[in-house]
Motif scaffolding. Structure first.
Motif, short mmCIF file in Angstrom:
data_model
loop_
_atom_site.label_atom_id
_atom_site.label_comp_id
_atom_site.label_asym_id
_atom_site.label_seq_id
_atom_site.Cartn_x
_atom_site.Cartn_y
_atom_site.Cartn_z
N ASP A 190 11.26 15.10 -64.16
CA ASP A 190 10.45 16.36 -64.41
C ASP A 190 9.85 16.87 -63.23
OD1 ASP A 190 11.43 16.43 -67.07
OD2 ASP A 190 9.52 15.87 -67.81
N GLY A 191 9.99 18.08 -62.78
CA GLY A 191 9.34 18.48 -61.77
C GLY A 191 9.76 18.30 -60.32
N THR A 192 10.94 17.66 -60.40
CA THR A 192 11.68 17.35 -58.97
C THR A 192 13.13 17.71 -59.07
OG1 THR A 192 10.49 14.98 -59.41
CG2 THR A 192 12.20 15.07 -58.04
N VAL A 193 13.25 18.31 -57.54
CA VAL A 193 14.53 18.44 -56.85
C VAL A 193 15.04 17.52 -55.90
CG1 VAL A 193 14.29 20.89 -57.65
CG2 VAL A 193 13.78 20.18 -55.54
N LEU A 194 16.21 17.53 -55.37
CA LEU A 194 16.50 16.74 -54.29
C LEU A 194 16.69 17.29 -53.00
CD1 LEU A 194 19.06 14.14 -56.10
CD2 LEU A 194 16.53 14.04 -55.95
N ASN A 195 16.27 16.84 -51.81
CA ASN A 195 16.50 17.37 -50.44
C ASN A 195 17.30 16.39 -49.73
OD1 ASN A 195 16.19 18.58 -48.11
ND2 ASN A 195 14.35 17.96 -47.38
N VAL A 196 18.64 16.73 -49.57
CA VAL A 196 19.67 15.87 -49.25
C VAL A 196 20.11 16.25 -47.77
CG1 VAL A 196 22.00 14.98 -49.30
CG2 VAL A 196 20.70 15.35 -51.45
N ASN A 197 19.87 15.42 -46.82
CA ASN A 197 20.14 15.72 -45.34
C ASN A 197 21.42 14.66 -44.89
OD1 ASN A 197 18.30 17.90 -44.07
ND2 ASN A 197 17.14 16.89 -45.42
N PHE A 198 22.28 15.26 -44.06
CA PHE A 198 23.58 14.55 -43.55
C PHE A 198 23.53 14.36 -42.15
CE2 PHE A 198 24.99 16.35 -47.56
CZ PHE A 198 25.47 15.26 -48.41
N PRO A 199 23.55 13.35 -41.46
CA PRO A 199 23.57 13.16 -40.28
C PRO A 199 25.00 13.64 -39.77
CG PRO A 199 24.01 11.08 -41.10
CD PRO A 199 23.66 11.96 -42.31
N LYS A 200 25.11 13.93 -38.51
CA LYS A 200 26.33 14.64 -37.89
C LYS A 200 27.19 13.83 -37.44
CE LYS A 200 28.04 17.64 -34.35
NZ LYS A 200 27.61 18.28 -33.04
N LEU A 201 28.06 13.21 -38.53
CA LEU A 201 28.94 12.09 -38.20
C LEU A 201 30.23 12.00 -38.88
CD1 LEU A 201 26.31 9.02 -38.43
CD2 LEU A 201 27.36 9.89 -36.38
N LYS A 202 31.19 11.31 -38.59
CA LYS A 202 32.41 11.18 -39.37
C LYS A 202 32.21 10.46 -40.65
CE LYS A 202 35.45 11.81 -35.54
NZ LYS A 202 36.73 11.09 -34.71
N THR A 203 32.89 10.56 -41.81
CA THR A 203 32.67 9.89 -42.87
C THR A 203 32.60 8.37 -42.81
OG1 THR A 203 34.20 11.55 -44.10
CG2 THR A 203 33.72 9.64 -45.27
N ASP A 204 33.47 7.51 -41.95
CA ASP A 204 33.44 6.33 -41.89
C ASP A 204 32.33 5.82 -40.77
OD1 ASP A 204 34.56 7.06 -39.41
OD2 ASP A 204 36.32 6.03 -39.55
N GLU A 205 31.63 6.71 -40.29
CA GLU A 205 30.35 6.21 -39.53
C GLU A 205 29.25 6.27 -40.27
OE1 GLU A 205 32.31 7.94 -35.15
OE2 GLU A 205 30.79 9.03 -36.32
N ILE A 206 29.05 6.95 -41.49
CA ILE A 206 27.81 7.01 -42.07
C ILE A 206 27.48 5.69 -42.92
CG2 ILE A 206 26.71 8.13 -44.17
CD1 ILE A 206 28.12 10.60 -43.38
N LYS A 207 26.47 5.03 -42.62
CA LYS A 207 26.33 3.75 -43.06
C LYS A 207 25.95 3.78 -44.83
CE LYS A 207 24.54 1.92 -38.78
NZ LYS A 207 23.22 1.53 -38.17
N GLY A 208 25.74 4.76 -45.09
CA GLY A 208 25.29 4.92 -46.61
C GLY A 208 24.16 5.92 -46.72
N ILE A 209 23.61 5.59 -47.99
CA ILE A 209 22.50 6.73 -48.44
C ILE A 209 21.09 5.96 -48.75
CG2 ILE A 209 21.73 8.19 -50.41
CD1 ILE A 209 24.80 8.66 -51.09
N LYS A 210 19.99 6.54 -48.17
CA LYS A 210 18.84 5.88 -48.49
C LYS A 210 17.84 7.11 -49.35
CE LYS A 210 18.64 2.45 -45.55
NZ LYS A 210 18.37 0.85 -45.96
N ILE A 211 17.21 6.53 -50.16
CA ILE A 211 16.17 7.34 -50.93
C ILE A 211 14.82 7.26 -50.05
CG2 ILE A 211 14.80 7.60 -53.10
CD1 ILE A 211 17.98 8.07 -53.05
N CYS A 212 14.32 8.18 -49.47
CA CYS A 212 13.42 8.43 -48.62
C CYS A 212 12.00 9.02 -49.16
CB CYS A 212 13.85 8.92 -47.29
SG CYS A 212 15.33 8.14 -46.76
N ARG A 213 10.99 8.89 -48.10
CA ARG A 213 9.84 9.83 -48.24
C ARG A 213 10.02 10.87 -47.14
NH1 ARG A 213 5.86 8.85 -44.47
NH2 ARG A 213 6.23 6.64 -43.44
N GLN A 214 9.24 11.96 -47.30
CA GLN A 214 9.38 13.08 -46.01
C GLN A 214 8.40 12.52 -45.05
OE1 GLN A 214 8.36 16.94 -47.38
NE2 GLN A 214 6.88 17.26 -45.77
N ALA A 215 9.12 12.26 -43.79
CA ALA A 215 8.41 11.88 -42.42
C ALA A 215 7.11 13.05 -42.31
CB ALA A 215 9.40 11.94 -41.58
#
Length: 256
Positions: free
Chosen positions: A163-188
């Motif tokens: 409740d009361g939450t949306v997701l902010n998803v950011n992608f690095p500028k990389l090719k698909t096979d260069e992306i190491k995975g997904i991290k659930i993070c806090r805002q820096a």
């Protein structure tokens, strides 16, 4: 046969931006899509709404098209409001905003029209995601992130959001096979060190361009900035209750 989910798509870069065209393509594989997006770029509009001017809404898709598309003269938040109140006959199962041309990590979430559209959907009780790619080029290659966009959207549709939450998803500028995975993070904890570039017109009138340098003083390895710098996709759960709950006890000690 199960009914396809209804997905609302919007952005802040305009309805003609390559990022939203990619998002439309991916979401069409998942559900029934309705698009309501600004008719011109609305970057850095934050949660602005139009109250001192008229709004125009134009259907730009053919009546028999499989995807209904509308352009709106207002802000990204206006687009969501128009979609919910004037276009859709039912509340969508998901709202996705983007894919933004450029970062919306860290403090940028405050200024972002992309994320404000997602937040507005969240306020309406609609699960929502803002997607951004760290590439400001108009001709950025969004094809590399399509599998991840689809997967994240499917997970939200399957699991919902707190409740009361949306997701902010950011992608690095990389090719698909260069992306190491997904991290659930806090805002820096970062900010813009801003300055104004002062110039003069040929007629002697002064004008200014806002410029600045992004300063990240957060050394944590659990932040969105760390994830992106280390080739991960960052997902930050964003809340739109702006109450500083930790400050309430302190303020209650004041002699007010």
């Amino acid at each position: 046969m199960s009914k396809k989910p209804l997905i609302l798509i919007t952005n802040d870069d305009s309805i003609s931006a390559p990022g939203i065209r990619t998002l439309i393509e991916v979401m069409s594989e998942i559900g029934e899509v309705v698009v309501v997006a600004p008719d011109s770029p609305q970057s850095a509009m934050g949660h602005a709404i139009t109250i001192n001017n008229t709004l125009h809404l134009n259907k730009i898709s053919a009546d028999d098209a499989t995807i209904a598309e509308y352009s709106c003269s207002g802000t990204p938040v206006d687009c969501v409001k128009m979609a919910v109140n004037e276009i859709l006959k039912q509340k969508p199962d998901l709202c996705v905003s983007g894919i933004n041309h450029g970062s919306n990590s860290s403090i940028n979430v405050i200024y972002s029209g992309t994320m404000s559209a997602a937040v507005e959907a969240g306020i309406e009780g609609i699960p929502a995601i803002g997607f951004s790619l760290l590439d400001y080029n108009w001709n950025a290659d969004f094809s590399q992130i399509k599998p991840f966009v689809k997967k994240i959207a499917q997970e939200v549709l399957k699991n919902g959001l707190p409740d009361g939450t949306v997701l902010n998803v950011n992608f690095p500028k990389l090719k698909t096979d260069e992306i190491k995975g997904i991290k659930i993070c806090r805002q820096a904890k970062a900010m813009w060190q801003e300055k104004f570039d002062k110039r003069v017109t040929p007629f002697g009138k002064e004008y200014y361009w806002l410029t600045g340098e992004f300063i990240n003083q957060d050394k944590g390895e659990d932040t969105d900035e760390w994830a992106l710098a280390n080739d991960y996709i960052s997902i930050v759960p964003v809340q739109f209750d702006l109450t500083a709950h930790h400050a309430i006890q302190t303020l209650n000690t004041w002699e007010l």
